[in-house]
Motif scaffolding. Sequence first.
Motif, PDB file in Angstrom:
ATOM      1  N   LYS A  25      15.028  11.911  -0.270  1.00  0.00           N
ATOM      2  CA  LYS A  25      13.719  12.195   0.298  1.00  0.00           C
ATOM      3  C   LYS A  25      13.922  12.595   1.743  1.00  0.00           C
ATOM      4  N   PHE A  27      12.062  13.936   5.137  1.00  0.00           N
ATOM      5  CA  PHE A  27      10.801  14.144   5.845  1.00  0.00           C
ATOM      6  C   PHE A  27      11.027  15.123   6.979  1.00  0.00           C
ATOM      7  N   ILE A  79       3.833   7.988  -5.620  1.00  0.00           N
ATOM      8  CA  ILE A  79       3.027   8.449  -4.486  1.00  0.00           C
ATOM      9  C   ILE A  79       3.851   9.254  -3.492  1.00  0.00           C
ATOM     10  N   LEU A  80       5.129   9.396  -3.746  1.00  0.00           N
ATOM     11  CA  LEU A  80       5.947  10.345  -2.993  1.00  0.00           C
ATOM     12  C   LEU A  80       6.803  11.122  -3.997  1.00  0.00           C
ATOM     13  N   ARG A  98       1.655  10.151 -12.412  1.00  0.00           N
ATOM     14  CA  ARG A  98       1.399   8.960 -11.615  1.00  0.00           C
ATOM     15  C   ARG A  98       0.399   8.018 -12.275  1.00  0.00           C
ATOM     16  N   ARG A 112       0.048  -4.257   3.107  1.00  0.00           N
ATOM     17  CA  ARG A 112      -1.238  -3.656   2.764  1.00  0.00           C
ATOM     18  C   ARG A 112      -1.866  -4.501   1.666  1.00  0.00           C
TER      19      ARG A 112
ATOM     20  N   THR B  89      -3.987   4.484   8.582  1.00  0.00           N
ATOM     21  CA  THR B  89      -2.997   3.410   8.447  1.00  0.00           C
ATOM     22  C   THR B  89      -2.060   3.623   7.260  1.00  0.00           C
ATOM     23  N   GLY B  90      -2.365   4.627   6.436  1.00  0.00           N
ATOM     24  CA  GLY B  90      -1.517   4.861   5.278  1.00  0.00           C
ATOM     25  C   GLY B  90      -1.927   4.039   4.061  1.00  0.00           C
ATOM     26  N   ASP B  91      -2.968   3.205   4.216  1.00  0.00           N
ATOM     27  CA  ASP B  91      -3.440   2.413   3.071  1.00  0.00           C
ATOM     28  C   ASP B  91      -3.935   3.296   1.938  1.00  0.00           C
ATOM     29  N   ALA B  93      -2.471   5.415   0.479  1.00  0.00           N
ATOM     30  CA  ALA B  93      -1.419   5.519  -0.535  1.00  0.00           C
ATOM     31  C   ALA B  93      -1.710   4.592  -1.706  1.00  0.00           C
ATOM     32  N   ILE B  94      -2.245   3.416  -1.405  1.00  0.00           N
ATOM     33  CA  ILE B  94      -2.594   2.462  -2.463  1.00  0.00           C
ATOM     34  C   ILE B  94      -3.707   3.024  -3.336  1.00  0.00           C
ATOM     35  N   LEU B  96      -4.339   6.055  -3.857  1.00  0.00           N
ATOM     36  CA  LEU B  96      -3.824   7.165  -4.658  1.00  0.00           C
ATOM     37  C   LEU B  96      -3.050   6.662  -5.869  1.00  0.00           C
ATOM     38  N   TYR B  97      -2.448   5.502  -5.710  1.00  0.00           N
ATOM     39  CA  TYR B  97      -1.609   5.011  -6.785  1.00  0.00           C
ATOM     40  C   TYR B  97      -2.427   4.418  -7.943  1.00  0.00           C
ATOM     41  N   THR B 259      -3.832  15.296  -1.063  1.00  0.00           N
ATOM     42  CA  THR B 259      -2.960  14.479  -1.905  1.00  0.00           C
ATOM     43  C   THR B 259      -1.572  15.078  -1.961  1.00  0.00           C
ATOM     44  N   VAL B 262       0.219  14.309   1.199  1.00  0.00           N
ATOM     45  CA  VAL B 262       0.692  12.915   1.258  1.00  0.00           C
ATOM     46  C   VAL B 262       1.898  12.728   0.367  1.00  0.00           C
ATOM     47  N   VAL B 263       1.773  13.261  -0.852  1.00  0.00           N
ATOM     48  CA  VAL B 263       2.785  13.014  -1.856  1.00  0.00           C
ATOM     49  C   VAL B 263       4.093  13.734  -1.521  1.00  0.00           C
ATOM     50  N   VAL B 264       3.971  14.902  -0.879  1.00  0.00           N
ATOM     51  CA  VAL B 264       5.177  15.655  -0.554  1.00  0.00           C
ATOM     52  C   VAL B 264       5.702  15.308   0.836  1.00  0.00           C
ATOM     53  N   GLN B 265       4.790  15.255   1.815  1.00  0.00           N
ATOM     54  CA  GLN B 265       5.233  15.048   3.196  1.00  0.00           C
ATOM     55  C   GLN B 265       5.134  13.598   3.641  1.00  0.00           C
ATOM     56  N   GLY B 266       4.509  12.763   2.825  1.00  0.00           N
ATOM     57  CA  GLY B 266       4.374  11.366   3.195  1.00  0.00           C
ATOM     58  C   GLY B 266       3.308  11.154   4.246  1.00  0.00           C
TER      59      GLY B 266
END
Lengths: 333, 267
Positions: A25, A27, A79-80, A98, A112, B89-91, B93-94, B96-97, B259, B262-266
């Motif tokens: 991965k 970035f 998610i990545l 996913r 989190r 905050t990146g939350d 991501a949760i 999305l999952y 999305t 986020v999923v590709v670049q984080g």
Amino acid sequence: MGRTEVRDGTGGTGDAVIRLDGVCKVFDVYRRTGLLRRERREVRAVDGISFEVARGETVGYIGPNGAGKSTTIKMLTGILVPSGGSVRVAGIDPSRERTRLARRIGVVFGQRTTLWWDLPLRDSYDLVRRMYRVEPARFRANLDRCVDLLDLGPLLEVPVRQLSLGQRMRGDIAAALLHDPEVLYLDEPTIGLDVISKAKVRQFLAEVKAAGATTVLLTTHDLTDIEQLCERVMVIDHGRLVHDGDLAGLHAVGASERVLVVDFARELPAVDVPGARTVRVEGPRQWLSFPASASAAPLVAEVAARYPLVDLSVREPAIEEVIARLYGDRASL
Amino acid sequence: MGVYRAVLAGGFRRYATYRVATLAGVFTNAVFGMIMAYTYIALWRVRPHLGGYDETQAVTFVWLGQALLTTTALMGGGCETELINRIRTGDVAIDLYRPVDLQGWWLATDLGRAAFQVVGRGVLPMAVAALLFPLAWPSSPLVWLAFLVAVALGVVVSFAVRYLVALVAFWLLDGAGVVILSNLVALFFSGMVLPLTVFPGALGTAARVLPWSALLQVPADVFLGRAGGAAGVLGRLAFQAAWAAVLLGAGRLMQSVATRKVVVQGG
Ligand SMILES: Nc1ncnc2c1ncn2[C@@H]1O[C@H](COP(=O)(O)OP(=O)(O)O)[C@@H](O)[C@H]1O
Ligand SMILES: [Mg+2]
């Protein structure tokens, strides 16, 4: 690479539930260098990792901050998307499917929460039941078990925002398990917890492990977690696996040393025995360091034959030291 | 579907837990309603039938604005701040999952919020107003029904706009500026400052076709019987529904781009 591609949907070859093959991965991180200019830099967060985890295994995944642990877990949840290599969890490519995978895995991110902040804990669990379409009877059984083992009974009606960190974490762990996931990822589930909460979490995970139905990948900074829960541990540093094996093997890799503490009948100058180094002398007591991979028996025999030995003990290296040395070696490369 | 219903119910209960805040809000509504009502009365005495409303209708318009202020989030205050925080905050991501749709999840949350606020912050100010001023009430139960539909559609349009605004946070580090701008635009173009029918020329026309009119102007016109018969009412509702569809669609598009980022670049 070089492995045959997995085509069946059941979990791949053998009994591997998780398979990573040359996973990377990268970035892109941008840094401002002027008003309009910016500089692109690549961060290889995960740099060619391959491993398999068999069904029912509990594996520790450790490494210093920024080593790539969370990034790996994010790729395992979908998610990545990996920049390279292949990932399969329960036969599924996580980033492609996913949502389908989400029904079969559970995730806890220590920093989190998945719980509903303003509402009682119970409401979040009800939501999990609907989200994952868990059969009511099974849901009740799972919830009862979690409530019992994690001591959640008195907390069910309490709004999540009023829970302590330890209580909230227990609540989160329960939420991740109510839909009977085959695979559970725990990303630092004990971070910031008090001793009692940590013990409760560990005890619970030991029960999950004993039940044998769940494959667990556990990231932590607390090596007690690993010692108590994992027979296998993987160490990642700078995005690469530097160790994958049991705890004993970790000692060997870390070139760690054990210490033989000997009490002589009287004060002696530092003794000289082949295969060991005398590292400390304090009155009649001396500390002899020898490789952790070597047996202590010949050394003890040698010392006993040559010196007036009264008592002895062997000190195992603290795992923290081993890891520190492991990281230290990598850093100096 | 069960998930979204549960999320909606949760959204309702979340707001219902803050009783003191709700009462304080109602008090503020009453005070502001009164100030605005007397201002309107003064204005309408000077310019009777301004914007086509008589004095009673104008005062009713004021109180409808107060009643819908939080429901259709005329000054913001829905789920957008929370969503922006989760993105920052990146939350997110949760979220999305989870095996649920992000937009559907937040729409359900916001509908739950609005359902509480139409009761908690809508009915009480109207009751206060009814004691103090003569108001222009709907002439039939059918009009009431049409009004409720218009409010519901108004909430959806309002959500769809705020969702788009919140998603900007995926690209901007600080979403606060965009939120403030968006709230200002909503405040004016919903008719909260003055009914949109008052504004002449191109500005008036533009204001009436922009999506924000769905938040207050359209429900108020339906309530006041100024939409012009059954066909007129249906036309207004269709106008709201069309904006809802377009904006929700735009939200989906932006969501899928976000999305992917986020999923590709984080993130
Ligand atoms: N979204 C992202 N964008 C850029 N860099 C990132 C991103 N996520 C993680 N990184 C970088 O990747 C590396 C690994 O991070 P992470 O997986 O979070 O480490 P760990 O969980 O082991 O502490 C770090 O150098 C981190 O700064
Ligand atoms: Mg981490």
